[in-house]
Design an enzyme around this catalytic site. Sequence first.
Site, PDB file in Angstrom:
ATOM      1  N   GLY A 118      42.169  41.156  27.954  1.00 49.44           N
ATOM      2  CA  GLY A 118      41.552  40.658  29.175  1.00 49.44           C
ATOM      3  C   GLY A 118      42.455  40.677  30.387  1.00 49.44           C
ATOM      4  O   GLY A 118      42.053  41.048  31.467  1.00 49.44           O
ATOM      5  N   CYS A 119      43.717  40.241  30.233  1.00 45.06           N
ATOM      6  CA  CYS A 119      44.555  40.083  31.416  1.00 45.06           C
ATOM      7  C   CYS A 119      45.423  41.295  31.668  1.00 45.06           C
ATOM      8  O   CYS A 119      45.798  41.570  32.798  1.00 45.06           O
ATOM      9  CB  CYS A 119      45.435  38.843  31.292  1.00 45.06           C
ATOM     10  SG  CYS A 119      46.758  39.041  30.087  1.00 45.06           S
ATOM     11  N   GLY A 120      45.805  42.010  30.602  1.00 46.18           N
ATOM     12  CA  GLY A 120      46.555  43.246  30.778  1.00 46.18           C
ATOM     13  C   GLY A 120      48.037  43.073  30.922  1.00 46.18           C
ATOM     14  O   GLY A 120      48.792  43.998  30.657  1.00 46.18           O
ATOM     15  N   CYS A 122      49.728  39.968  29.868  1.00 48.50           N
ATOM     16  CA  CYS A 122      50.239  38.854  29.086  1.00 48.50           C
ATOM     17  C   CYS A 122      51.486  39.295  28.329  1.00 48.50           C
ATOM     18  O   CYS A 122      51.545  40.379  27.766  1.00 48.50           O
ATOM     19  CB  CYS A 122      49.188  38.365  28.087  1.00 48.50           C
ATOM     20  SG  CYS A 122      47.828  37.471  28.858  1.00 48.50           S
ATOM     21  N   GLU A 221      46.625  46.807  37.586  1.00 49.84           N
ATOM     22  CA  GLU A 221      47.203  47.394  36.384  1.00 49.84           C
ATOM     23  C   GLU A 221      46.668  48.802  36.110  1.00 49.84           C
ATOM     24  O   GLU A 221      47.389  49.681  35.653  1.00 49.84           O
ATOM     25  CB  GLU A 221      46.920  46.521  35.147  1.00 49.84           C
ATOM     26  CG  GLU A 221      47.218  45.046  35.322  1.00 49.84           C
ATOM     27  CD  GLU A 221      45.973  44.281  35.679  1.00 49.84           C
ATOM     28  OE1 GLU A 221      45.495  43.486  34.851  1.00 49.84           O
ATOM     29  OE2 GLU A 221      45.462  44.490  36.793  1.00 49.84           O
TER      30      GLU A 221
END
Length: 277
Positions: A118-120, A122, A221
Amino acid sequence: MPSSDSAKPGTQTTGPTDYSYAELTQACATDAVILADECALAISYNGINHAVMMVSPSFVEDFIAGFSLSNALVEGVDEIYDIQLERSGDALSAQVTLSNRAFWALKEHRRQLAGTSGCGLCGVEALDQALPELEALPNSPLPPAEHLVELRQRIAAQQRLARSSGALHAALMVDAQGEISLCREDIGRHNALDKLIGALSHNPLDAQQGFAVITSRCSLELIQKAIRAGISTLVSLSAPTALSVQWARRYNLNLIHLPHHSSPRVFSPAPTRAPKQ
């Protein structure tokens, strides 16, 4: 911890910013829209770097509390004693003070921390890793507008896994003739693009020819991944963030948004004409 009833100073952007674009049509009409903001957020717990991720810079205290709870770093928000935020350019740093019990549990949790789709970002523990200096791409021409005609429908036909299960992102390569030559799917939007980049690494297709397409939102990202892979043009089915446009322009990545019911919008390179009034 600070109340989340309202945004605190430093957690929101200074205000929405218009970004100009040119339609990829013969008329090349220009206009401007407001794009979502994002920044790199570095979280430290009791002085120890824990993670860096890309977030929308509003209600950041709420995000940190939710992140801490959903990742079992704390058992309750009462274990978060304080959150101090500091902004510097495109980055936010959060110094979070935890209870002793939560801090000792965190040390054990860190040994098992794994990145999520989801966050890319972490697990990245330095802001210079989240906002690195990259090598600029060579200037490349934009794809012909006709290569984007009915692209959404053509992508849907290529998403074999999504047709049967749904909930999958896709990253695709369109060749110099406008034909979809590669399609990779994944539940994670970053993973889908990584799969496409991997496929391109052992495929005779030239990333400088044609363009890549992502079906997900276009955040920083993904811009960084495309630049590192040498992809000259990235087309997104969802609007890019403001920071994505800034970086695409900085590093010569052609960036195009394909709306549902409008002409393709070229955000990078920046249009040379003023937007229409």
